[in-house]
Enzyme design. Sequence first.
Site, PDB file in Angstrom:
ATOM      1  N   ALA A  52      25.621  39.797  25.391  1.00  0.00           N
ATOM      2  CA  ALA A  52      25.067  40.830  24.516  1.00  0.00           C
ATOM      3  C   ALA A  52      26.170  41.700  23.930  1.00  0.00           C
ATOM      4  O   ALA A  52      26.132  42.068  22.747  1.00  0.00           O
ATOM      5  CB  ALA A  52      24.069  41.680  25.293  1.00  0.00           C
ATOM      6  N   CYS A  53      27.171  42.037  24.738  1.00  0.00           N
ATOM      7  CA  CYS A  53      28.268  42.864  24.237  1.00  0.00           C
ATOM      8  C   CYS A  53      29.100  42.116  23.203  1.00  0.00           C
ATOM      9  O   CYS A  53      29.543  42.701  22.203  1.00  0.00           O
ATOM     10  CB  CYS A  53      29.148  43.336  25.387  1.00  0.00           C
ATOM     11  N   ALA A  54      29.324  40.826  23.422  1.00  0.00           N
ATOM     12  CA  ALA A  54      30.048  40.032  22.425  1.00  0.00           C
ATOM     13  C   ALA A  54      29.333  40.086  21.084  1.00  0.00           C
ATOM     14  O   ALA A  54      29.965  40.209  20.023  1.00  0.00           O
ATOM     15  CB  ALA A  54      30.192  38.588  22.900  1.00  0.00           C
ATOM     16  N   THR A  79      27.225  42.547  20.019  1.00  0.00           N
ATOM     17  CA  THR A  79      27.247  43.892  19.419  1.00  0.00           C
ATOM     18  C   THR A  79      28.616  44.217  18.835  1.00  0.00           C
ATOM     19  O   THR A  79      28.710  44.929  17.827  1.00  0.00           O
ATOM     20  CB  THR A  79      26.837  44.962  20.438  1.00  0.00           C
TER      21      THR A  79
END
Length: 424
Positions: free
Chosen positions: A390-392, A394
């Site tokens: 998910a961070c990749a 965003t």
Amino acid sequence: MARAAAETIYPLLGAVLGDQLRVRLRCWDGSVAGPPDASVHLTLRRRRALRRLLWAPNELGLARAFVSGDLDVDGDLFESLAQLDRVVHPERGEPIRADRTGRVAALKAALRLGVLGPPPKPPVEEVRLAGRRHSLRRDASAIAHHYNLSNEFYGLVLGPSMTYSCAYWTDEAKDLTEAQTAKHDLVARKLELRPGMRVLDVGCGWGGFVRHAAREYGARAVGITLSTEQAEFARKRVAEEGLGDLVEIRVQDYREIQDGPYDAIASVGMAEHVGAAGLPGYAATLFELLTPRGRLLNHAISRRPEFTVRKDKSSFIDRYVFPDGELEPLGVQVSALEQGGFEVRDVQSLREHYARTLRAWVDNLRSGWAEAVRLTSIGRARVWQLYMSACALTFAIGRIGVNQVLAIRPDTDGGSGMPAVRRI
């Protein structure tokens, strides 16, 4: 005959997602609905997945269902999240919420499927901290929750560099380890480290930067962390590399340092743990720890100003990954430094570098999945799979960024010691 679960649930997905996204749904009873060539394939392995979503119809409910294994996303998780994000999040980043009609339909479906009941107990990987927010004790607990898993687990995910921050993917960097070394050197060069200089690394992690500063630049480095696991590992590496005369590792809060001044300070991936209310004090403390003309390199994640911070505590990141972590816009971070007395001299964005770093970490986790589960738990491994994917995403789409801010403590005459021409 009872209606198949997928046949009951699938229309609800359509009501939320419309015709913008094709989904294939498989349920616990073996029933399937949706086109085989759909962009996203979801599997509800247990009825409990629906109960989790009914009690927490938001990001937290989805996370609980995924971490517990009640819900699976088949195929590449990053790509599935990207597809879902395009539909669920409009431009301003606010998620689509089911209206009253949708909620009533969901309750009726749940009744037909026999899944109504009390809220399921959250997965054991979820945490809620006690005590005053950002007190010394609570901050130590927050850091322990995330960083004291096991050094072996972090080694599997992070690779040989044991560096848990954005790498710097230069043209010469062939892999993650080389990209992390390039990041350490970028920080050292921005600080203009020289032999004998005293440098403080606030939130030193496993000691990668302090060892680089000592080994490559002859600096006398102090690294501080609140994680006992990190400190143990870092001290061992320092000893193995024969750097004990130049490097000291402490388990210490930056607010308790008494042996300034330092010639330079690096703070990489630490300011996110301070909180908005603590940023002014953070800046003032680091300012006082620096000698005049001393440099600070503040490397921190930021959020876009238009994406507001939720106050309902439904954040997956807050409950499972970084409890009490707070992301502030770049402008807020720079203003805090300036109000603390610093003069900001340079800002560099590394947003795309972090998206690539996270994808590399996800690849490491995938290839070592069985060992990651053995070292922690299946739930914890799933937390990391979801969190890093998910961070990749965003970072890739620009919802959050990461920036290196170079600032100085001017001397009494306003001198900076900075070169007239930018060298980096």
